[in-house]
Scaffold this motif. Structure first.
Motif, short mmCIF file in Angstrom:
data_model
loop_
_atom_site.label_atom_id
_atom_site.label_comp_id
_atom_site.label_asym_id
_atom_site.label_seq_id
_atom_site.Cartn_x
_atom_site.Cartn_y
_atom_site.Cartn_z
N ALA A 137 0.78 -1.28 -0.13
CA ALA A 137 -0.12 -0.31 -0.09
C ALA A 137 0.67 1.25 0.04
N VAL A 138 1.77 1.38 0.87
CA VAL A 138 2.93 2.40 0.27
C VAL A 138 3.79 2.44 -0.41
N ALA A 139 3.87 1.57 -0.99
CA ALA A 139 4.41 1.64 -2.84
C ALA A 139 3.72 2.41 -3.13
N THR A 142 3.71 5.87 -2.80
CA THR A 142 4.18 6.51 -3.29
C THR A 142 4.17 6.58 -4.56
N VAL A 143 4.32 5.55 -5.43
CA VAL A 143 3.93 6.42 -7.01
C VAL A 143 2.48 7.70 -7.36
N ASP A 144 1.28 7.62 -6.33
CA ASP A 144 0.16 8.06 -6.45
C ASP A 144 0.81 9.75 -6.01
N TYR A 145 1.28 9.59 -5.08
CA TYR A 145 1.88 11.41 -4.24
C TYR A 145 3.11 11.48 -5.23
N GLY A 146 3.90 10.20 -6.26
CA GLY A 146 5.67 11.02 -6.64
C GLY A 146 6.62 11.73 -5.97
N MET A 263 -9.51 12.58 -4.47
CA MET A 263 -9.22 10.74 -4.12
C MET A 263 -9.29 10.44 -5.44
N PRO A 264 -8.04 10.06 -6.18
CA PRO A 264 -7.48 10.51 -7.68
C PRO A 264 -7.96 7.73 -7.44
N PRO A 265 -7.95 7.70 -8.42
CA PRO A 265 -7.87 6.27 -8.54
C PRO A 265 -6.76 5.38 -7.48
N VAL A 266 -5.81 5.26 -8.05
CA VAL A 266 -4.67 4.86 -7.52
C VAL A 266 -4.16 5.00 -6.12
N ARG A 267 -4.58 6.15 -5.69
CA ARG A 267 -5.09 6.69 -4.75
C ARG A 267 -5.91 5.98 -3.09
N ILE A 268 -7.16 5.40 -4.36
CA ILE A 268 -8.27 4.71 -3.50
C ILE A 268 -7.87 2.81 -3.41
N VAL A 269 -7.30 2.92 -4.93
CA VAL A 269 -6.38 1.76 -4.19
C VAL A 269 -5.81 1.34 -3.12
N GLY A 270 -4.66 1.93 -3.11
CA GLY A 270 -3.49 2.27 -2.16
C GLY A 270 -4.32 2.43 -0.11
N PHE A 271 -5.40 3.53 -0.53
CA PHE A 271 -5.74 2.94 0.80
C PHE A 271 -6.69 1.73 1.18
N THR A 272 -6.91 1.42 0.15
CA THR A 272 -7.71 -0.13 0.19
C THR A 272 -7.35 -0.87 0.83
N LEU A 273 -5.46 -0.96 0.02
CA LEU A 273 -4.98 -2.22 0.24
C LEU A 273 -4.08 -1.91 2.12
#
Length: 309
Positions: A137-139, A142-146, A263-273
């Protein structure tokens, strides 16, 4: 009202206050994060001193002063909570409330990691799975936030380390909080005096409401902490552990629904994890607690076992 119900009420109110705390921090603008932190420290000392005076509970101070190792531990705890407060204020006032919520979501998992690395505790497979998912999730985030979500990681690490130190010190909540705040009070007062000397202090120069809110920072900080301490003494640890997610859930909702943070899609995926990891970790912890309780009842004499049920 029974003591157990009081405990649940105290926990709910404490976590609810923490959940909506970003709104309060936002109201302290245009004060800079370090100035808000300094006021939070100074007014916390004043508020808890008032509480201890009303309760006539000052004897502990002489006992603490005669124990240098204990005072050193309190100083470490004070530094850790100052880092935590400072990063939290910075995160909220830089419009990253969602990231601060992430920090408190992953906090329990970081605590587990500290238990493994520092206390040499052994983890069950489910806990390892939760840690692995949280790392993914952190990885993803990290991709989402840059960048690494450093605010979230700093909050999780500082509060987990603070909790570990507090657990080892095993001091009463209000007294320990007073000494921690008093440890930070001198540099905080020095910084506030420096701001006044430079003509950069916002205290008393923005509005009456703003000045009052800064002065209430001590009560706003200490009240949920004391409620939490009261809850911890009344309800099971597993229940307290599950209820701790009320705070970050409300922070997350505040960031998304009130402050309209993206809350872009990638961030939603990260939080879901992250949430998946927490579900695995929490379910495993509850199951383990029930198993341990059943074992204790099985080894008790029959009258005691009946009472435990």
């Amino acid at each position: 009202m029974s003591e157990l119900r009081k405990g649940y009420l105290y926990a709910f109110v404490a976590y609810t206050i923490w959940g909506f705390f970003p709104i309060y921090i936002k109201l302290l603008r245009p004060s800079a994060p370090v100035e808000i932190l300094a006021h939070r420290v100074v007014w916390s000392v004043a508020f808890v001193a008032l509480v201890l005076t009303v309760a006539r509970n000052w004897r502990f101070l002489g006992t603490l002063i005669r124990q240098p190792r204990l005072m050193a531990g309190i100083a470490v705890a004070a530094i850790l909570i100052a880092v935590n407060w400072g990063m939290y204020i910075y995160g909220v006032n830089s419009d990253r409330v969602v990231e601060t919520a992430l920090g408190y979501f992953i906090g329990p998992l970081v605590m587990v990691l500290l238990g493994v690395t520092i206390l040499r505790e052994r983890l069950r497979p489910a806990a390892w799975a939760a840690l692995g998912i949280s790392a993914v999730a952190v990885a993803v985030l990290t991709v989402d936030y840059g960048r690494l979500p450093y605010i979230a990681l700093s909050l999780a690490a500082s509060f987990s380390a603070y909790s570990l130190v507090k657990k080892r010190l095993a001091l009463p909540a209000a007294q320990a909080f007073f000494v921690e705040s008093a440890t930070l009070a001198l540099p905080a007062l020095g910084y506030l005096g420096w701001l006044v000397w430079r003509g950069e202090s916002t205290f008393g120069h923005v509005s009456a409401g703003h000045t009052l809110l800064l002065a209430l920072a001590g009560a706003a900080t200490a009240t949920p902490l004391m409620l939490f301490a009261g809850a911890a003494n009344r309800i099971p640890l597993t229940a307290l552990g599950i209820m701790q997610y009320i705070g970050p859930v409300l922070q997350f909702a505040t960031g998304v629904l009130i402050f309209h943070e993206p809350m872009p899609p990638v961030r939603i995926v990260g939080f879901t994890l992250v949430w998946l990891a927490l579900v695995i970790f929490t379910v495993d912890g509850v199951r383990q607690a029930r198993t341990a309780a059943a074992v204790r009842r099985a080894t008790m004499p029959e009258p005691e076992a009946a009472a435990a049920r």
